[in-house]
Design an enzyme around this catalytic site. Structure first.
Site, PDB file in Angstrom:
ATOM      1  N   ASP A 164      50.183  39.113  27.066  1.00  0.00           N
ATOM      2  CA  ASP A 164      49.995  40.452  27.164  1.00  0.00           C
ATOM      3  C   ASP A 164      48.716  40.902  26.634  1.00  0.00           C
ATOM      4  O   ASP A 164      48.022  40.431  25.783  1.00  0.00           O
ATOM      5  CB  ASP A 164      51.150  41.136  26.068  1.00  0.00           C
ATOM      6  CG  ASP A 164      51.403  42.517  26.608  1.00  0.00           C
ATOM      7  OD1 ASP A 164      51.078  43.227  27.917  1.00  0.00           O
ATOM      8  OD2 ASP A 164      52.069  43.354  25.766  1.00  0.00           O
TER       9      ASP A 164
ATOM     10  N   ASN B 195      46.357  42.577  29.041  1.00  0.00           N
ATOM     11  CA  ASN B 195      45.163  42.553  29.916  1.00  0.00           C
ATOM     12  C   ASN B 195      44.796  44.031  30.330  1.00  0.00           C
ATOM     13  O   ASN B 195      43.430  44.291  30.369  1.00  0.00           O
ATOM     14  CB  ASN B 195      45.616  41.760  31.399  1.00  0.00           C
ATOM     15  CG  ASN B 195      45.969  40.416  31.126  1.00  0.00           C
ATOM     16  OD1 ASN B 195      45.665  39.735  30.196  1.00  0.00           O
ATOM     17  ND2 ASN B 195      46.787  39.730  32.239  1.00  0.00           N
TER      18      ASN B 195
ATOM     19  N   ARG C  14      44.863  46.696  28.294  1.00  0.00           N
ATOM     20  CA  ARG C  14      44.119  47.260  27.239  1.00  0.00           C
ATOM     21  C   ARG C  14      42.824  46.733  27.064  1.00  0.00           C
ATOM     22  O   ARG C  14      42.033  47.509  26.907  1.00  0.00           O
ATOM     23  CB  ARG C  14      45.094  47.007  25.896  1.00  0.00           C
ATOM     24  CG  ARG C  14      46.119  48.102  25.590  1.00  0.00           C
ATOM     25  CD  ARG C  14      47.039  47.761  24.845  1.00  0.00           C
ATOM     26  NE  ARG C  14      47.929  46.634  25.238  1.00  0.00           N
ATOM     27  CZ  ARG C  14      48.822  46.113  24.648  1.00  0.00           C
ATOM     28  NH1 ARG C  14      48.921  46.189  23.253  1.00  0.00           N
ATOM     29  NH2 ARG C  14      49.609  45.119  24.940  1.00  0.00           N
TER      30      ARG C  14
ATOM     31  N   HIS D   5      43.538  41.426  34.494  1.00  0.00           N
ATOM     32  CA  HIS D   5      44.344  40.396  35.031  1.00  0.00           C
ATOM     33  C   HIS D   5      43.422  39.001  35.227  1.00  0.00           C
ATOM     34  O   HIS D   5      43.522  37.958  35.287  1.00  0.00           O
ATOM     35  CB  HIS D   5      45.156  40.768  36.050  1.00  0.00           C
ATOM     36  CG  HIS D   5      46.108  41.935  35.532  1.00  0.00           C
ATOM     37  ND1 HIS D   5      46.748  41.634  34.461  1.00  0.00           N
ATOM     38  CD2 HIS D   5      46.300  42.922  36.222  1.00  0.00           C
ATOM     39  CE1 HIS D   5      47.609  42.959  34.404  1.00  0.00           C
ATOM     40  NE2 HIS D   5      47.291  43.736  35.377  1.00  0.00           N
TER      41      HIS D   5
ATOM     42  N   LEU E 105      52.436  16.878  30.893  1.00  0.00           N
ATOM     43  CA  LEU E 105      52.696  18.482  30.266  1.00  0.00           C
ATOM     44  C   LEU E 105      53.542  19.194  31.592  1.00  0.00           C
ATOM     45  O   LEU E 105      52.934  18.995  32.677  1.00  0.00           O
ATOM     46  CB  LEU E 105      51.210  18.930  29.884  1.00  0.00           C
ATOM     47  CG  LEU E 105      51.491  20.372  29.868  1.00  0.00           C
ATOM     48  CD1 LEU E 105      52.027  20.858  28.491  1.00  0.00           C
ATOM     49  CD2 LEU E 105      50.061  21.141  29.669  1.00  0.00           C
TER      50      LEU E 105
ATOM     51  N   ARG F 241      57.978  42.407  20.606  1.00  0.00           N
ATOM     52  CA  ARG F 241      59.126  42.569  21.267  1.00  0.00           C
ATOM     53  C   ARG F 241      59.037  41.480  22.293  1.00  0.00           C
ATOM     54  O   ARG F 241      58.174  40.730  22.571  1.00  0.00           O
ATOM     55  CB  ARG F 241      59.353  43.785  22.003  1.00  0.00           C
ATOM     56  CG  ARG F 241      58.301  44.102  22.874  1.00  0.00           C
ATOM     57  CD  ARG F 241      58.446  45.436  23.716  1.00  0.00           C
ATOM     58  NE  ARG F 241      57.313  45.708  24.442  1.00  0.00           N
ATOM     59  CZ  ARG F 241      56.835  47.178  23.993  1.00  0.00           C
ATOM     60  NH1 ARG F 241      57.040  47.610  22.738  1.00  0.00           N
ATOM     61  NH2 ARG F 241      55.687  47.382  24.753  1.00  0.00           N
TER      62      ARG F 241
HETATM   63  C1  IPE Z   1      55.461  41.059  29.184  1.00  0.00           C
HETATM   64  O1  IPE Z   1      54.369  42.063  29.089  1.00  0.00           O
HETATM   65  C2  IPE Z   1      55.367  40.364  30.505  1.00  0.00           C
HETATM   66  C3  IPE Z   1      54.342  39.867  30.719  1.00  0.00           C
HETATM   67  C4  IPE Z   1      53.325  39.319  30.007  1.00  0.00           C
HETATM   68  C5  IPE Z   1      54.044  38.958  31.962  1.00  0.00           C
HETATM   69  P1  IPE Z   1      54.705  43.609  29.457  1.00  0.00           P
HETATM   70  O2  IPE Z   1      53.470  44.234  29.178  1.00  0.00           O
HETATM   71  O3  IPE Z   1      55.519  43.828  30.971  1.00  0.00           O
HETATM   72  O4  IPE Z   1      55.563  44.128  28.398  1.00  0.00           O
HETATM   73  P2  IPE Z   1      56.415  45.576  27.922  1.00  0.00           P
HETATM   74  O5  IPE Z   1      56.286  46.405  29.253  1.00  0.00           O
HETATM   75  O6  IPE Z   1      55.233  45.908  27.098  1.00  0.00           O
HETATM   76  O7  IPE Z   1      57.253  45.234  27.259  1.00  0.00           O
HETATM   77  C1  IPE Z   2      50.139  41.346  30.662  1.00  0.00           C
HETATM   78  O1  IPE Z   2      49.159  42.480  30.497  1.00  0.00           O
HETATM   79  C2  IPE Z   2      50.142  40.876  32.097  1.00  0.00           C
HETATM   80  C3  IPE Z   2      51.314  41.355  33.003  1.00  0.00           C
HETATM   81  C4  IPE Z   2      52.174  41.920  32.455  1.00  0.00           C
HETATM   82  C5  IPE Z   2      51.359  41.012  34.329  1.00  0.00           C
HETATM   83  P1  IPE Z   2      49.507  44.122  30.826  1.00  0.00           P
HETATM   84  O2  IPE Z   2      49.126  44.502  31.932  1.00  0.00           O
HETATM   85  O3  IPE Z   2      50.718  44.396  30.502  1.00  0.00           O
HETATM   86  O4  IPE Z   2      48.492  44.457  29.728  1.00  0.00           O
HETATM   87  P2  IPE Z   2      48.589  45.906  28.779  1.00  0.00           P
HETATM   88  O5  IPE Z   2      50.091  45.653  27.903  1.00  0.00           O
HETATM   89  O6  IPE Z   2      48.821  46.940  29.648  1.00  0.00           O
HETATM   90  O7  IPE Z   2      47.304  45.814  27.915  1.00  0.00           O
HETATM   91 MG    MG Z   3      51.781  44.727  28.559  1.00  0.00          MG
END
Ligand code: IPE
Ligand code: IPE
Ligand code: MG
Length: 242
Positions: free
Chosen positions: A22, A24, A26, A39, A133, A196
């Site tokens: 998570d 990407n 931000r 991403h 793996l 979470r």
């Molecule tokens: C969790 O991240 C899903 C992935 C990393 C693919 P999210 O960004 O979707 O999660 P929430 O919405 O903050 O809970």
């Molecule tokens: C996780 O990064 C990647 C995916 C959910 C695909 P986010 O895109 O959720 O990044 P934040 O949480 O908005 O920073």
């Molecule tokens: Mg996220």
């Protein structure tokens, strides 16, 4: 090799590590870039960590790449992620396969664009022979949906008199999960700081050790990963015992 023949270090390397990649978005915002750039850089981080897993002797590495809830995002971001997944696969599949990485898709193919379904089929058909793996890629994945499907399949078997209600054990349920036959994750890492689980591996993480870092996924390096592993090695796992 027997457990007692292993050194302390070897004994405590987790067999199965799962990661919620998570942060990407931000990361992109912080650098004044579009979310898709986050991403792209994030996808580029995967190889280094997979190689570290091979080096350490981790047997299963599970990454959360796209959740079923992620369809709620703007169409442009979703199609950007789909396109990047194709780029990731074309760049990494053969390379990692030659090192003994066996690719597994966790999730449904329903609703995925045809070019992604083609990639998944190709991956399953041409997978590595040697399995040093397992790289489990959770893509279009939802833990609740995985469990709902398991319940549906079990109900069908009961209705067809193939099994009795009393045959429904934890092992039986496990056999209908995408991760069937695999050990549960020992360690779950979440980057980006949120406390979470976001519908990830709900059944499988019953006794998993959780490690959360504020580091955003595009900044996640082998060094940070090693920090998580060494933290894990200091944990005392009790599984409800004393
Ligand atoms: C969790 O991240 C899903 C992935 C990393 C693919 P999210 O960004 O979707 O999660 P929430 O919405 O903050 O809970
Ligand atoms: C996780 O990064 C990647 C995916 C959910 C695909 P986010 O895109 O959720 O990044 P934040 O949480 O908005 O920073
Ligand atoms: Mg996220």
């Amino acid at each position: 090799m027997r457990e007692q023949d292993l050194t302390e270090t070897e004994r405590k390397i987790p067999d199965h590590v799962a990661v919620i990649m998570d942060g990407n978005g931000r990361w992109a915002k912080k650098h004044g870039l579009p979310r898709t750039e986050g991403h792209r850089v994030g996808a580029g981080r995967v190889r280094e960590i997979v190689e570290k897993c091979l080096e350490l002797g981790v047997k299963y590495f599970t990454i959360y790449a796209f959740s079923k809830e992620n369809w709620k995002r703007p169409g442009k971001e979703v199609s950007g992620i789909m396109k990047l997944s194709e780029v990731f696969f074309n760049r990494e599949f053969n390379r990692l396969k030659s090192k003994g990485v066996y690719f597994v898709h966790l999730g449904d193919t329903e609703n995925l664009p045809p070019f992604i379904i083609k990639i998944i089929k190709n991956m399953e058909r041409n997978n590595a022979v040697e399995r040093k793996l397992y790289l489990n890629i959770a893509f279009n994945y939802s833990g609740r949906s995985e469990l709902t499907n398991a319940v549906k399949q079990l109900c069908t078997l009961v209705r067809q008199d193939e099994i009795k209600v009393s045959d429904i054990t934890e092992d039986k349920i496990e056999s209908f999960l995408f991760t069937h036959g695999m050990p549960d994750p020992d360690l779950l890492i979440r980057t980006g700081g949120e406390m979470r689980v976001s519908n990830f591996l709900l059944w499988q993480i019953a006794y998993t050790e959780i490690w959360v870092t504020d580091v955003l996924w595009p900044d996640f390096s082998a060094e940070v990963f090693l920090g998580a592993i060494s933290d894990y090695r200091r944990r005392e796992r009790r599984f409800g015992g004393v």
